[in-house]
Design an enzyme around this catalytic site. Structure first.
Site, PDB file in Angstrom:
ATOM      1  N   CYS A 118       0.841  -1.203   0.000  1.00 28.09           N
ATOM      2  CA  CYS A 118       0.000   0.000   0.000  1.00 28.09           C
ATOM      3  C   CYS A 118       0.878   1.256   0.000  1.00 28.09           C
ATOM      4  CB  CYS A 118      -0.906  -0.019   1.234  1.00 28.09           C
ATOM      5  SG  CYS A 118      -2.144   1.303   1.249  1.00 28.09           S
ATOM      6  N   CYS A 119       1.879   1.283   0.877  1.00 27.43           N
ATOM      7  CA  CYS A 119       2.802   2.421   0.913  1.00 27.43           C
ATOM      8  C   CYS A 119       3.524   2.590  -0.424  1.00 27.43           C
ATOM      9  CB  CYS A 119       3.848   2.214   2.014  1.00 27.43           C
ATOM     10  SG  CYS A 119       3.267   2.482   3.698  1.00 27.43           S
ATOM     11  N   CYS A 199      -0.702   7.901   7.517  1.00 28.34           N
ATOM     12  CA  CYS A 199      -2.041   7.575   7.018  1.00 28.34           C
ATOM     13  C   CYS A 199      -2.931   7.112   8.173  1.00 28.34           C
ATOM     14  CB  CYS A 199      -1.956   6.490   5.957  1.00 28.34           C
ATOM     15  SG  CYS A 199      -1.207   7.040   4.408  1.00 28.34           S
ATOM     16  N   CYS A 225       7.934   4.031   5.675  1.00 25.79           N
ATOM     17  CA  CYS A 225       6.942   3.849   4.616  1.00 25.79           C
ATOM     18  C   CYS A 225       7.591   3.380   3.324  1.00 25.79           C
ATOM     19  CB  CYS A 225       6.167   5.143   4.383  1.00 25.79           C
ATOM     20  SG  CYS A 225       7.165   6.508   3.725  1.00 25.79           S
TER      21      CYS A 225
END
Length: 241
Positions: A118-119, A199, A225
């Site tokens: 996702c990062c 996030c 991240c």
């Protein structure tokens, strides 16, 4: 093998390593990297320090802000407040394209199964595209933030660019002192225990006595991240911009 970029980083450390703050940034913005430099800001709890320094030198300096579309609403409002308060005119907001989201995270829940993936597509690949026009960038990293940053230099060569870490030697007390001394607004989530804000799904409150970044990816070995890791270590997902 020593590259020309590594040699330049060493030269910059030798010539500017004794400076800090505005005195360090001014020659870099106005001479060394004129027109080739961007500040990357998360608009997190410590971001106002660098943004304030830059505003004293060049309010038009490009400021790259990665909006992952998973951020707290408070961060977006804080961004608007700081930009207005400091008179910053060079903000560039970067986000994954709708096509990238459809290809990589159709239901928006990739963070549950692989926060690294996702990062990668929401931050790493997006920022790398945004950095394409620049030969150098400014980060807000500090040595005290993580064990992976203990030996952080002021200048480093990474992924074909010079990375500048003007606050590398700052302590948490230094950051607090700077914010108070200049009357800078605080991130609205800080008083609620969020001392390091990323996030929303992967950020938690920090308990008294915990490390400032303890709330990031809580309970996992993940500490970064990925935007400060070598690009070769990133996952190459399909369709990201």
């Amino acid at each position: 093998m020593i590259t020309d970029l590594q040699a330049r980083a060493r030269d910059l450390n030798a010539r500017y390593g004794h400076l800090e703050g505005v005195e360090l940034l001014q020659p870099l913005i106005e001479t060394e990297f004129k027109g080739q430099l961007a500040l990357v800001s998360s608009f997190g709890t410590e971001s106002a320090v660098l943004l304030h320094m830059v505003a004293q030198i060049d309010r038009d300096l490009p400021i790259l802000f990665v909006n992952t579309r998973k951020l707290f609403g408070e961060t977006l409002r804080y961004k608007r407040k700081l930009v207005e308060t400091l008179g910053l005119t060079g903000l560039r907001e970067l986000s994954p394209t709708t096509e990238a989201e459809a290809a990589n995270d159709k239901d928006g829940l990739l963070w549950r199964t692989s926060n690294t993936a996702c990062c990668d597509f929401r931050k790493v690949q997006v920022l790398n595209a945004g950095l394409a026009p620049f030969s150098a960038w400014i980060t807000g990293r500090k040595r005290y933030q993580a064990t992976t940053r203990i030996e952080l230099p002021l200048f480093e060569a990474a992924d074909g660019r010079i990375k500048i870490n003007p606050l590398a030697g700052y302590t948490r007390a230094d950051v607090e002192s700077y914010l108070d001394r200049h009357g800078l607004p605080r991130h609205p989530l800080e008083e609620d225990g969020y001392l390091s804000v990323g996030c929303m799904p992967c950020t938690d409150r920090v308990a008294p006595g915990e490390d400032i970044r303890a709330g990031r990816w809580r309970g996992q070995e993940k500490t970064e991240c990925g935007i400060h890791l070598p690009l070769s270590s990133a996952t190459n997902l399909v369709g990201a911009s």
